[in-house]
Write a protein that holds these residues in place. Structure first.
Motif, PDB file in Angstrom:
ATOM      1  N   CYS A  67       0.834  -1.204   0.000  1.00 12.41           N
ATOM      2  CA  CYS A  67       0.000   0.000   0.000  1.00 12.41           C
ATOM      3  C   CYS A  67       0.865   1.250   0.000  1.00 12.41           C
ATOM      4  CB  CYS A  67      -0.916   0.014   1.229  1.00 12.41           C
ATOM      5  SG  CYS A  67      -2.181  -1.271   1.197  1.00 12.41           S
ATOM      6  N   ASP A  68       0.463   2.249  -0.781  1.00  9.25           N
ATOM      7  CA  ASP A  68       1.195   3.506  -0.751  1.00  9.25           C
ATOM      8  C   ASP A  68       0.514   4.446   0.245  1.00  9.25           C
ATOM      9  OD1 ASP A  68      -0.962   4.922  -1.994  1.00  9.25           O
ATOM     10  OD2 ASP A  68      -0.271   4.210  -3.941  1.00  9.25           O
ATOM     11  N   PRO A  69       1.173   5.526   0.629  1.00 10.68           N
ATOM     12  CA  PRO A  69       0.607   6.426   1.642  1.00 10.68           C
ATOM     13  C   PRO A  69      -0.789   6.929   1.307  1.00 10.68           C
ATOM     14  CG  PRO A  69       2.923   6.917   1.304  1.00 10.68           C
ATOM     15  CD  PRO A  69       2.552   5.899   0.265  1.00 10.68           C
ATOM     16  N   ALA A  70      -1.059   7.175   0.039  1.00 11.03           N
ATOM     17  CA  ALA A  70      -2.366   7.703  -0.333  1.00 11.03           C
ATOM     18  C   ALA A  70      -3.490   6.738   0.019  1.00 11.03           C
ATOM     19  CB  ALA A  70      -2.400   8.024  -1.821  1.00 11.03           C
ATOM     20  N   GLN A  71      -3.202   5.431  -0.043  1.00  6.63           N
ATOM     21  CA  GLN A  71      -4.231   4.448   0.290  1.00  6.63           C
ATOM     22  C   GLN A  71      -4.592   4.501   1.772  1.00  6.63           C
ATOM     23  OE1 GLN A  71      -1.944   1.233  -1.827  1.00  6.63           O
ATOM     24  NE2 GLN A  71      -3.993   0.558  -2.395  1.00  6.63           N
ATOM     25  N   PHE A  72      -3.592   4.717   2.629  1.00  5.34           N
ATOM     26  CA  PHE A  72      -3.875   4.834   4.061  1.00  5.34           C
ATOM     27  C   PHE A  72      -4.711   6.077   4.344  1.00  5.34           C
ATOM     28  CE2 PHE A  72      -0.150   2.034   4.272  1.00  5.34           C
ATOM     29  CZ  PHE A  72      -0.604   1.087   5.173  1.00  5.34           C
ATOM     30  N   LEU A  73      -4.407   7.166   3.653  1.00  6.21           N
ATOM     31  CA  LEU A  73      -5.176   8.393   3.850  1.00  6.21           C
ATOM     32  C   LEU A  73      -6.616   8.207   3.390  1.00  6.21           C
ATOM     33  CD1 LEU A  73      -2.559  11.048   2.696  1.00  6.21           C
ATOM     34  CD2 LEU A  73      -3.414  10.707   5.021  1.00  6.21           C
ATOM     35  N   ALA A  74      -6.799   7.539   2.274  1.00  6.69           N
ATOM     36  CA  ALA A  74      -8.149   7.327   1.760  1.00  6.69           C
ATOM     37  C   ALA A  74      -8.948   6.411   2.680  1.00  6.69           C
ATOM     38  CB  ALA A  74      -8.083   6.739   0.353  1.00  6.69           C
ATOM     39  N   ALA A  75      -8.342   5.278   3.065  1.00  8.39           N
ATOM     40  CA  ALA A  75      -9.077   4.276   3.834  1.00  8.39           C
ATOM     41  C   ALA A  75      -9.336   4.704   5.272  1.00  8.39           C
ATOM     42  CB  ALA A  75      -8.310   2.950   3.817  1.00  8.39           C
ATOM     43  N   ASN A  76      -8.414   5.470   5.860  1.00 10.61           N
ATOM     44  CA  ASN A  76      -8.540   5.786   7.286  1.00 10.61           C
ATOM     45  C   ASN A  76      -9.028   7.197   7.570  1.00 10.61           C
ATOM     46  OD1 ASN A  76      -7.625   3.207   7.813  1.00 10.61           O
ATOM     47  ND2 ASN A  76      -5.500   3.842   8.009  1.00 10.61           N
ATOM     48  N   ALA A  77      -8.857   8.108   6.629  1.00  8.33           N
ATOM     49  CA  ALA A  77      -9.309   9.490   6.849  1.00  8.33           C
ATOM     50  C   ALA A  77     -10.529   9.815   5.990  1.00  8.33           C
ATOM     51  CB  ALA A  77      -8.172  10.472   6.558  1.00  8.33           C
ATOM     52  N   THR A  78     -10.380   9.700   4.670  1.00 12.03           N
ATOM     53  CA  THR A  78     -11.485  10.042   3.777  1.00 12.03           C
ATOM     54  C   THR A  78     -12.712   9.178   4.049  1.00 12.03           C
ATOM     55  OG1 THR A  78      -9.911  10.703   2.059  1.00 12.03           O
ATOM     56  CG2 THR A  78     -12.182  10.289   1.369  1.00 12.03           C
ATOM     57  N   ALA A  79     -12.494   7.880   4.253  1.00 15.09           N
ATOM     58  CA  ALA A  79     -13.624   6.981   4.505  1.00 15.09           C
ATOM     59  C   ALA A  79     -14.368   7.370   5.777  1.00 15.09           C
ATOM     60  CB  ALA A  79     -13.144   5.534   4.597  1.00 15.09           C
ATOM     61  N   THR A  80     -13.631   7.821   6.790  1.00 14.64           N
ATOM     62  CA  THR A  80     -14.278   8.248   8.035  1.00 14.64           C
ATOM     63  C   THR A  80     -15.129   9.476   7.799  1.00 14.64           C
ATOM     64  OG1 THR A  80     -12.424   7.337   9.313  1.00 14.64           O
ATOM     65  CG2 THR A  80     -13.867   8.902  10.433  1.00 14.64           C
ATOM     66  N   GLU A  81     -14.602  10.430   7.033  1.00 15.61           N
ATOM     67  CA  GLU A  81     -15.363  11.637   6.691  1.00 15.61           C
ATOM     68  C   GLU A  81     -16.656  11.270   5.964  1.00 15.61           C
ATOM     69  OE1 GLU A  81     -16.220  15.525   6.649  1.00 15.61           O
ATOM     70  OE2 GLU A  81     -14.122  15.089   7.116  1.00 15.61           O
TER      71      GLU A  81
END
Length: 277
Positions: A54-68
């Protein structure tokens, strides 16, 4: 809510399963006629640090954007109570012990950055009137835990009859909390309408030496001692101050580490049985 195609074990009687993708808003607009009334959402989904490739963008999407996006869906359904399982990793490295909610945040990994982003999404939702509790979870253990963490590694070495070894002096410590106590904290936060950031652990620091000796004591004749390798985290101490969660949600850990390890060992010896008291 899970991704379409995900294999699920049999749900308990009275529990319904709705499939969806947290990153696709159209799958989150579940009609009340399909789910029935909802009082609270427990957000436990995450892309974990162990995820390969996983690249950093995937962690941001799955853990931050998805929560929003999930919070937005809750607001559309007028669901005011939201419990988010964050991670103590958002603080980076402990600089003050015991660690409480006021410890500075300095996430050191893409996973932790994403988790902190999820907390910030909860903070924005609170300004709009939602009761959103972010629980900064420390070292959970119990059935289903990843085999790459230290506790299951010790247990599975012991099951093979291999000696246990800690690096350095064995002074590095973690704050372990049993999954049953994690569930209890989540339910307590939801029931009490807790809102804000909270640290979630047992409140007890256990050194690697203590952990190894605890596991070894369950296997007569098994040796445990220092390895010949230094510990790059020598002396680092993770211990949480859980008084805020006790005050606001009535949380009190009930599974002592010795009992929890014994139950976990039994579940690994008898995998067909469900772990329990």
């Amino acid at each position: 809510m899970v991704r379409p195609g995900t294999q699920l074990s049999h749900a308990p009687h009275g529990v319904g399963i709705v499939t969806g993708d947290l990153l696709v808003p159209t799958t989150l607009g579940v009609e009340a006629s399909a789910t029935g009334p909802l009082d609270v959402v427990f957000h436990c989904a995450a892309l974990l640090p162990s995820a390969a490739g996983c690249d950093p963008a995937q962690f941001l999407a799955a853990n931050a954007t998805a929560t929003e996006l999930l919070l937005n869906a809750c607001e559309r359904r007028s669901i005011r109570r939201f419990v988010y399982l964050s991670s103590i990793a958002v603080i980076g490295h402990p600089s003050v012990v015991p660690i409480d909610e006021h410890h500075p945040t300095a996430p050191a990994t893409p996973y932790a950055v994403g988790k902190l982003g999820g907390e910030q999404a909860c903070e924005r939702a609170r300004t709009r009137g939602m009761l959103a509790a972010s629980l900064r979870l420390s070292s959970p253990y119990g059935p289903g835990m990843a085999l790459g963490s230290v506790l299951p590694l010790f247990v599975h070495r012991a099951l093979r009859g291999e000696p246990l070894a800690w690096h350095g002096s064995g002074s590095r410590s973690q704050d372990f909390i049993h999954v049953e106590d994690v569930v209890s904290a989540c339910i307590g936060a939801a029931t009490a309408g807790a809102s804000g950031n909270y640290v979630l652990g047992s409140g007890v620091a256990t050194s690697m030496r203590e952990l190894a000796m605890n596991v070894a004591s369950l296997f007569p004749g098994l040796r445990a001692g220092p390895s010949s390798q230094p510990d790059p985290q020598e002396g680092v101490r993770w211990q949480l101050d859980i008084s805020s969660l006790q005050r606001d949600a009535g949380f009190l850990p009930r599974v002592a580490l010795g009992e929890g390890i014994a139950r976990y060992v039994d579940s690994q010896k008898n995998p067909s049985r469900t772990e329990g008291p």
